[in-house]
Write a protein that holds these residues in place. Structure first.
Motif, mmCIF file in Angstrom:
data_model
loop_
_atom_site.group_PDB
_atom_site.id
_atom_site.type_symbol
_atom_site.label_atom_id
_atom_site.label_comp_id
_atom_site.label_asym_id
_atom_site.label_seq_id
_atom_site.Cartn_x
_atom_site.Cartn_y
_atom_site.Cartn_z
ATOM 1 N N VAL A 188 65.627 27.296 -14.389
ATOM 2 C CA VAL A 188 65.100 26.068 -14.575
ATOM 3 C C VAL A 188 64.055 26.249 -15.760
ATOM 4 O O VAL A 188 63.266 26.879 -15.786
ATOM 5 N N VAL A 189 64.277 25.228 -16.810
ATOM 6 C CA VAL A 189 63.623 25.583 -18.074
ATOM 7 C C VAL A 189 62.697 24.599 -18.497
ATOM 8 O O VAL A 189 63.154 22.960 -18.446
ATOM 9 N N GLU A 231 58.116 25.456 -5.929
ATOM 10 C CA GLU A 231 57.832 25.801 -4.748
ATOM 11 C C GLU A 231 58.410 24.708 -3.766
ATOM 12 O O GLU A 231 58.908 25.307 -2.702
ATOM 13 N N GLU A 232 58.995 23.588 -4.324
ATOM 14 C CA GLU A 232 59.408 22.633 -3.555
ATOM 15 C C GLU A 232 60.895 23.191 -3.436
ATOM 16 O O GLU A 232 61.548 23.074 -2.210
ATOM 17 N N GLU A 237 61.443 35.299 -4.802
ATOM 18 C CA GLU A 237 60.522 34.287 -5.055
ATOM 19 C C GLU A 237 60.512 34.123 -6.720
ATOM 20 O O GLU A 237 60.472 35.079 -7.386
ATOM 21 N N PRO A 238 60.968 32.744 -7.245
ATOM 22 C CA PRO A 238 60.992 32.655 -8.726
ATOM 23 C C PRO A 238 59.600 32.847 -9.468
ATOM 24 O O PRO A 238 58.588 32.480 -8.786
ATOM 25 N N LEU A 266 58.977 27.503 -20.371
ATOM 26 C CA LEU A 266 58.652 28.105 -19.349
ATOM 27 C C LEU A 266 59.972 28.167 -18.529
ATOM 28 O O LEU A 266 60.501 27.046 -18.397
ATOM 29 N N MET A 267 60.369 29.448 -18.379
ATOM 30 C CA MET A 267 61.698 29.552 -17.731
ATOM 31 C C MET A 267 61.431 30.285 -16.202
ATOM 32 O O MET A 267 60.731 31.024 -15.994
ATOM 33 N N TYR A 268 62.154 29.638 -15.128
ATOM 34 C CA TYR A 268 62.060 30.067 -13.803
ATOM 35 C C TYR A 268 63.456 30.516 -13.361
ATOM 36 O O TYR A 268 64.157 29.619 -13.111
ATOM 37 N N PRO A 269 63.899 31.771 -13.146
ATOM 38 C CA PRO A 269 65.002 32.145 -12.692
ATOM 39 C C PRO A 269 65.149 32.060 -11.025
ATOM 40 O O PRO A 269 64.302 32.355 -10.598
#
Length: 696
Positions: free
Chosen positions: A75-76, A96-97, A107-108, A119-122
């Protein structure tokens, strides 16, 4: 005597109705299976990958690890000028959702870019497993939560998101592909037949053949495990309508001719089947043999396309030689209205374009042959301008969300990789393997993951961008260093696709050429004529690829060429192109057997079959050209090359080169068969058959 005639008349009337009844029974049996083909269609990476490659083994072992296959996303979050504190809070809340609603592997953790704009979240989950629909639902659910506003851009990329976008494209192909193909074929048949009714008959029969092919393809999947992908099922539909319409054109043309000689439609159809049936059977057999050679390919997608393409051609053949004759006989002469072929009539004499072409080729055959060969050779030079291998992000004609995310990541994180390389290693050597990976040049980080069944998964990030030369070198170094381990992941899959296609070309191409050559030798009872036909289709393939090289990058803007384009276009152009050579050479041999001199036989064959071959070539080229309207670059490239190749074959090679070669070689074209020898007692040539309207 009268009773015998009555009985014979009753039989003639009964046979078409019996055939129609048999087809109704066949369709009733096939119906439950035809409707299930979409349920077994698979477009996961493992369904396209090479059977023996590292990346395939990684995908298979990952399926068996605890939780099954992992769906990986990124998620970018991005804002020009830099993310604000509110943006970061929004991102953290959405992640978190997502974590609360779905079973994530870990946990991402957010990874900011150096310039603070991204900001990226794998995000990884094994919740869907191998279920493609569940994977698509997960990706779409994440996209519903991950949204931006007021200048904050949010994109969901990664391997799972890219697979979902590709799956949606393939799932959307069936309807548009079928409808567009039917519309194109219908339009061409109306133009060719100039009848408001006749075009409906072959189109209806082709639709029936397509429905039957779907049922047979489903049966092959269930009984033999034949893979069914969006690409292979789409090609099967194209072949049914393209090849089936070709066979219908030949049969209807001959039937129209026989109706002028024979009073009763039933007897006219029997004569038509006897006249063109052998050539149609031989041509379909050649196409089927060529396609079945794909079984020797190591690439799953190519190997699965062979049986499905063969099913499409054979279903079209059976329908056009059984159902089409029955329907035409039942409808009688009136189906040709307003150009009804009356018994005892002769077709209106028209100037034949193909007679003029043949005459020009016959006057200076050597010059025509050399000039045509030089033209094809010059066009083939365009292959040097073909763009490099197609990357995943460049495989869509319109940019989906996953590709946009990959581009954003590449720009924001140039100093590191953003797509994981997956390593599967024996569990008892996991620590040693992990140390070797971290010591490999080009590796940014490596973290152990799941273990099970004697295997451990390690996730690796390279310092170079995905599918760059640097990342490719890192993957190759890992494979060289890690004995007993497998290196996979999206980038490794692309490397394996390219290498396997190169290997498959070396194996499949000679097998195709040999099988087609042997069939032609058996059919034409000659060695020289088959060699001419095979050389011609190979030259057409090279020229068609060369034209692709001249337009793919400069005109279409494609960034790469599908690694499978060379092999698949070769198989289709050789198998389908030889079809028209069979029609021409078969008629040429027929004229020679009737006592015609070699040059007369060649020109007569072109004059009498040229119109039908041209019509068939236009229909086949148009059906493959339908693929150029699809949203996948590999389908556009394949459809373009085959369509251009068929047109070159129809209007240049068959019309000029094969004819001029036959005129120049005279009887030697049939060497070493009996026709290659001068007859001791010349046979007076038979009166040539009247040309059909389609041949003018």
């Amino acid at each position: 005597m009268g009773a015998a005639r009555t009985s014979d008349r009753g039989r003639r009337r009964a046979v078409p109705w019996v055939m129609l009844g048999l087809w109704i029974v066949v369709l009733a049996i096939a119906s439950p299976f035809s409707s299930k083909l979409a349920d077994v269609q698979r477009d996961r990476a493992v369904d396209y990958l090479p059977a023996s490659a590292d990346s395939t083994q990684v995908a298979k072992i990952q399926d068996q690890l605890p939780g099954g296959e992992t769906t990986q996303m990124v998620v970018v979050y991005q804002r020009d000028g830099g993310l604000t504190e509110a943006d970061r809070e929004t991102a953290a809340g959405q992640i978190e959702e997502i974590a609360g609603a779905h079973r994530l592997i870990a946990e991402p953790v957010g990874v900011p870019s150096k310039d603070g704009s991204t900001l990226m979240y794998p995000v990884a989950s094994n919740e869907p497993g191998t279920d493609e629909k569940a994977r698509d639902e997960l990706v779409n659910a994440v996209r519903e939560v991950a949204t931006g506003e007021d200048g904050l851009s949010v994109e969901v990329g990664g391997e799972g998101a890219l697979a979902t976008d590709a799956s949606e494209v393939y799932n959307s192909l069936d309807g548009p592909l079928l409808y567009t193909t039917v519309a194109v074929v219908a339009l061409l048949l109306i133009i060719i037949y100039r009848s408001p009714f006749l075009w409906l008959v072959p189109l209806f029969v082709a639709g029936v053949a397509n429905y039957l092919s779907m049922g047979v393809a489903y049966g092959l999947n269930q009984w033999f495990g034949t893979s069914v992908s969006g690409q292979s099922s789409g090609i099967m539909t194209i072949l049914v309508f393209g090849a089936g319409t070709d066979y219908a054109l030949l049969l209807v043309s001959r039937y129209r001719e026989e109706l002028r000689r024979i009073e009763r439609p039933y007897e006219a159809m029997v004569a038509a089947l006897k006249g063109c049936g052998p050539a149609v059977l031989a041509s379909s057999g050649t196409v089927a043999a060529g396609l079945l050679c794909l079984l020797a390919a190591d690439l799953n997608s190519s190997r699965g396309m062979g049986p499905l393409g063969t099913v499409g051609v054979l279903c079209a053949l059976v329908a056009m030689l059984t159902l089409l004759p029955a329907v035409l006989v039942l409808l009688g002469r009136r189906v040709f209205w307003p150009l009804i072929p009356r018994y005892g009539s002769t077709p209106k004499a028209r100037r034949s374009l193909f007679a003029a072409m043949g005459s020009s080729a016959g006057r200076r055959p050597v010059a025509v042959l050399v000039g045509g060969g030089l033209l094809l050779g010059a066009l083939a030079l365009g292959t040097f301008n073909l763009p490099g291998s197609l990357k995943q992000e460049d495989s869509f004609t319109s940019k989906p969300d996953a590709v946009a995310a990959m581009e954003t990541l590449a720009a924001a994180y140039p100093e590191r990789g953003t797509q994981a390389i997956s390593v599967i290693t024996p569990a008892d050597r996991a620590e040693t393997t992990l140390a070797e990976i971290r010591d490999t040049r080009g590796v940014d980080s490596a973290e152990p993951g799941r273990s099970g069944g004697g295997w451990t998964e390690i996730s690796v990030l390279a310092t170079a961008a995905p599918q760059s030369a640097g990342e490719t070198a890192t993957i190759e170094d890992l494979r060289d260093r890690l004995d007993g381990s497998y290196v996979g992941g999206p980038s490794a899959e692309q490397i394996d696709l390219k290498d396997t296609n190169a290997r498959d070309r070396l194996i499949v191409v000679p097998i195709v050429l040999l099988s087609v050559l042997l069939i032609l030798i058996a059919l034409l009872r000659s060695l020289v004529a088959p060699l001419i036909l095979v050389a011609a289709v190979v030259a057409v393939w090279g020229a068609a690829l060369g034209i692709g090289g001249l337009v793919f990058g400069p005109l279409f803007g494609f960034e790469g060429t599908d690694p499978g384009l060379g092999l698949l276009s070769f198989v289709f152009l050789v198998a389908l192109g030889v079809d028209y050579g069979i029609f021409l050479m078969h008629r040429m041999r027929e004229e020679s057997l009737n006592g015609a001199e070699p040059d007369v036989a060649a020109l007569t064959a072109l004059r009498t079959t040229g119109g039908v071959i041209a019509s068939a070539g236009l229909v086949l080229a148009a059906t493959f050209a339908v693929l150029t309207n699809m949203p996948m670059v590999q389908l556009v490239e394949l459809g373009f090359v085959i369509a251009v190749g068929v047109l070159l074959d129809t209007f240049l090679v068959r019309t000029y080169l094969v004819t001029s070669a036959s005129v120049a070689l005279r009887r030697k074209v049939w060497w070493p068969g009996p026709l290659s020898k001068e007859p001791e007692h010349p046979v007076p040539p038979k009166e040539p058959e009247r040309m059909t309207a389609a041949a003018h």
